[in-house]
Design a protein around this motif. Structure first.
Motif, PDB file in Angstrom:
ATOM      1  N   GLU A 335       0.666  -1.282  -0.178  1.00 20.32           N
ATOM      2  CA  GLU A 335      -0.026  -0.123  -0.120  1.00 20.32           C
ATOM      3  C   GLU A 335       0.869   1.244   0.030  1.00 20.32           C
ATOM      4  O   GLU A 335       0.341   2.311  -0.319  1.00 20.32           O
ATOM      5  N   SER A 336       2.196   1.122   0.377  1.00 20.89           N
ATOM      6  CA  SER A 336       2.986   2.215   0.684  1.00 20.89           C
ATOM      7  C   SER A 336       3.111   2.976  -0.777  1.00 20.89           C
ATOM      8  O   SER A 336       3.451   4.179  -0.884  1.00 20.89           O
ATOM      9  N   GLY A 337       2.882   2.240  -1.847  1.00 23.82           N
ATOM     10  CA  GLY A 337       3.265   2.936  -3.210  1.00 23.82           C
ATOM     11  C   GLY A 337       4.588   2.894  -3.622  1.00 23.82           C
ATOM     12  O   GLY A 337       4.894   3.334  -4.764  1.00 23.82           O
ATOM     13  N   TRP A 338       5.755   2.272  -3.055  1.00 26.38           N
ATOM     14  CA  TRP A 338       6.986   2.386  -3.536  1.00 26.38           C
ATOM     15  C   TRP A 338       7.014   1.313  -4.841  1.00 26.38           C
ATOM     16  O   TRP A 338       7.502   1.650  -5.868  1.00 26.38           O
ATOM     17  N   SER A 339       6.837  -0.047  -4.401  1.00 29.57           N
ATOM     18  CA  SER A 339       7.096  -1.078  -5.535  1.00 29.57           C
ATOM     19  C   SER A 339       5.858  -1.089  -6.391  1.00 29.57           C
ATOM     20  O   SER A 339       5.982  -1.244  -7.660  1.00 29.57           O
ATOM     21  N   SER A 340       4.735  -0.434  -6.162  1.00 27.24           N
ATOM     22  CA  SER A 340       3.465  -0.238  -6.961  1.00 27.24           C
ATOM     23  C   SER A 340       3.830   0.479  -8.271  1.00 27.24           C
ATOM     24  O   SER A 340       3.538   0.280  -9.406  1.00 27.24           O
ATOM     25  N   ALA A 341       4.613   1.508  -7.808  1.00 33.53           N
ATOM     26  CA  ALA A 341       5.211   2.499  -9.043  1.00 33.53           C
ATOM     27  C   ALA A 341       5.956   1.951 -10.049  1.00 33.53           C
ATOM     28  O   ALA A 341       5.822   2.245 -11.228  1.00 33.53           O
ATOM     29  N   GLU A 504       3.086  10.812   5.320  1.00 31.81           N
ATOM     30  CA  GLU A 504       2.272  11.101   4.302  1.00 31.81           C
ATOM     31  C   GLU A 504       2.688  10.174   2.974  1.00 31.81           C
ATOM     32  O   GLU A 504       2.009  10.338   1.785  1.00 31.81           O
ATOM     33  N   GLY A 505       3.520   9.130   3.095  1.00 36.76           N
ATOM     34  CA  GLY A 505       4.051   8.488   1.926  1.00 36.76           C
ATOM     35  C   GLY A 505       5.247   9.154   1.611  1.00 36.76           C
ATOM     36  O   GLY A 505       5.572  10.283   1.768  1.00 36.76           O
ATOM     37  N   PRO A 506       5.723   8.551   0.478  1.00 37.67           N
ATOM     38  CA  PRO A 506       7.195   8.978  -0.113  1.00 37.67           C
ATOM     39  C   PRO A 506       6.812  10.330  -1.096  1.00 37.67           C
ATOM     40  O   PRO A 506       5.558  10.418  -1.661  1.00 37.67           O
ATOM     41  N   CYS A 507       7.556  11.047  -1.073  1.00 42.33           N
ATOM     42  CA  CYS A 507       7.391  12.276  -1.852  1.00 42.33           C
ATOM     43  C   CYS A 507       7.816  11.960  -3.491  1.00 42.33           C
ATOM     44  O   CYS A 507       8.333  10.800  -3.722  1.00 42.33           O
ATOM     45  N   GLU A 508       7.395  12.874  -4.353  1.00 42.66           N
ATOM     46  CA  GLU A 508       7.658  12.614  -5.496  1.00 42.66           C
ATOM     47  C   GLU A 508       9.173  12.488  -6.089  1.00 42.66           C
ATOM     48  O   GLU A 508       9.307  11.815  -7.158  1.00 42.66           O
TER      49      GLU A 508
END
Length: 613
Positions: A335-341, A504-508
């Motif tokens: 859910e963190s969005g790191w590997s999904s990206a 808030e999760g990783p920045c861009e």
């Protein structure tokens, strides 16, 4: 709801799905959504036990949710207040309000699409997506499972009330069981009010990228049912309290696969067919606890096939059940969005000729399920373009790739195709990260990897520079990727990170650095297979492993650093030996380095770098 982040869908059901389990016969009535035309199937089930267990396992996957939930401490705070401790009523009320708000948001997040039921000429299938969006399952029943089968072909949604799984569990296999799935069931209690669902684009993204991933090349091995039993038994009787927690596949051509359970390094020798791949490989997969959903299918399993796409991508488990098949896809992202990206970046088709996707879809609608070779032979386009067009149709929700049969099938997820541009990015930060990488849009930036440090036994430390022309300045993000692909020790100088850190999760800028690293690794792996690409390598480290007959693992670690070649070898848990070789030129060292790697491969050692995350 904002139309920019949600897709509105209206669901109309005439009645509710139910199970009538009587003393002399049982009847399973499934209510289908009525706006998609006449779709349905009916017939008497030949194998009631298989039908019950397979359907119950699939509904169990639909209801599964392995997300972490914090403990409710309001009762404890109330106890402290009675004891006169320092726990005020304000704290108690604030925590209750927070929990209620969290539960309300969770209930809203669960308002997603119902399971998809598709009736084809040769089978009927049910697709589900787990509540935590980490597991996808497709259950298919062949025509041979039903006696007196009647069907109306098409795709629609299935009503699944909260008590349906419990009612399916009460089916008795010693009495006849019949199935009836229709848009309007006979004897219904009247039409229900329409239900409006605001489907998050993030849900559509997760559901459809599994379909897209199914079309990619994969490393495939076959296991025996007893191998799956041994794996589930080992996972049930052990609990890992520290990383790494991967399930590692060791694949050597001409040998039976091995399963290694981390962190105990427990080796399970498989009893299925020998691995037929062209090259040895070590593949690490995560999320192994989700495999517990397959336990109910063990009495019916006739074969198990595992397809592994690569780090961060889904792993497909195909369970052959005779006249039924269950395909379970375990997503490789979190859910963190790191590997999904990084994973979804590889799933997007590059360039597709105009009209090719529509042409292939129309052919599938007319001729039914077709293999990739049959579809490619009917067009003048190259195979890469055909594969990209089919992948695009999967992302639009209009085509399904049946991994179990190896065929493409027409399947309309929604009445209108999903715009792939809408689900291209998971959030605004991810979109800005792609802009920084120069993937279109105004204000393109520049992303540089300034340092990639492999820390043995810990992970990879990444440092970079991101030139953000929109902000008119440069940022210097960095983080550590551990052995499971999780991010630790992250840092950046941008305002969002300085304000809230990682809360808030990783920045861009961090996401852009992660994407740049994934793309660089893919390019390096492709280049190192060519003489031109090898000539550009100045420093590199590869690990090779091999197990002897006693199960002990021998590890070789070979490093190239300019004119120096270093070799470290020995048992994984024993004393290591070291060797350092100096050469007069970089070219001589590089030649000796690759010669040593080729020699290890010829001796049966497996390159384990390709399996790392």
């Amino acid at each position: 709801m904002s139309t920019a982040t949600h897709h509105a869908v209206e669901l109309r059901y005439a009645t509710t799905s139910d199970v009538d389990a009587g003393a002399n016969a049982s009847h399973v009535q499934l209510a289908l959504e009525g706006s998609r035309g006449t779709v349905g199937v009916r017939g008497r089930v030949r194998e009631p036990a298989l039908f019950r267990d397979a359907l119950a396992a699939t509904l169990g996957i639909l209801a599964s949710d392995l997300r972490y939930r914090g403990k409710d401490r309001t009762a404890y705070l109330a106890y402290l207040m009675k004891q006169g401790k320092r726990a005020t009523a304000q704290i108690w009320e604030a925590q209750k309000a927070f929990l209620e708000q969290s539960l309300e948001g969770e209930q809203k997040a669960d308002a997603v699409l119902d399971p998809v039921l598709t009736v084809d000429p040769d089978q009927v299938s049910l697709e589900v997506f787990s509540r935590d969006e980490s597991a996808y399952a497709r259950l298919s029943f062949d025509n041979a499972l039903f006696e007196g089968r009647e069907a109306a072909h098409g795709s629609t949604f299935l009503d699944v009330p909260a008590d349906l799984l419990a009612k399916v569990d009460r089916l008795r296999t010693y009495v006849p069981v019949s199935l009836e799935a229709h848009v309007a069931l006979p004897g219904g209690a009247g039409s229900r009010a329409p239900r409006n669902v605001e489907v998050p684009h993030a849900w559509l993204r997760g559901f459809l990228q599994v379909q897209s991933a199914a079309t990619l090349p994969a490393s495939t091995c076959t296991l025996a049912p007893i191998d799956l039993y041994n794996l589930l038994f080992a996972l049930r009787t052990r609990k890992a309290k520290k990383a790494p927690r991967a399930l590692r596949f060791e694949l050597v051509p001409g040998m039976q696969p091995r399963l290694v359970i981390e962190p105990w390094e427990l080796v399970l020798e498989c009893h299925g067919p020998k691995y037929q791949g062209s090259a040895p490989a070590v593949v690490r997969t995560f999320g192994r606890q989700r495999l517990a959903a397959l336990a109910r299918l063990l009495p019916h399993a006739q074969g198990v096939r595992v397809q592994m796409l690569g780090p961060g991508l889904p792993v497909f488990w195909v369970i052959e059940l005779g006249p039924a098949t269950l395909t379970l896809a375990l997503t490789g992202w979190t859910e963190s969005g790191w590997s999904s990206a990084a994973a979804f970046d590889a799933l997007m088709p590059r360039e597709v000729p105009d009209g090719l996707a529509e042409k292939l879809r129309n052919r599938l609608r007319k001729e039914g399920p077709l293999s990739f070779e049959a579809l490619a032979s009917g067009t003048d386009s190259p195979k890469d373009a055909v594969r990209g067009a089919l992948q695009l149709e999967c992302l639009r929700g209009r085509v399904l790739y049946d991994i179990a049969k190896g065929t493409y099938r027409p399947r309309e997820l929604l009445s209108a195709p999903v715009d792939e541009a809408v689900i291209r990015y998971g959030n605004e930060r991810e979109e800005r990260a792609h802009r920084l990488l120069g993937d279109g849009g105004p204000g393109a930036g520049e992303v540089k990897l300034t340092k990639v440090h492999e820390v043995v036994g810990v992970g990879t430390r990444l440092s970079g520079e991101v030139v953000d022309r929109e902000a008119v300045r440069s940022f210097f993000p960095g983080f550590m990727l551990d052995l499971e692909g999780r991010v630790r020790e992250a840092s950046c100088g941008c305002p969002p990170y300085r304000r809230s850190g990682m809360r808030e999760g990783p920045c861009e800028h961090m996401i852009a650095l992660r994407l740049a690293y994934a793309r660089q690794r893919a390019q390096e792996e492709a280049l190192r297979q060519t003489p031109k690409g090898r000539a550009q390598i100045r420093a590199e480290t590869r690990s090779y492993v091999r197990r002897d007959e006693a199960g002990q693992e021998q590890v070789y670690r070979v490093s190239l650093d300019g004119k120096l070649v270093s070799v470290e070898w020995g048992p994984r848990l024993g004393e290591q030996r070291h060797q350092r070789l100096w050469f007069d030129t970089d070219g001589e060292a590089r030649t000796a380095y690759f010669a040593r790697l080729e020699s290890l491969a010829a001796e049966g050692f497996i390159d384990s770098v390709g399996g790392a995350v």
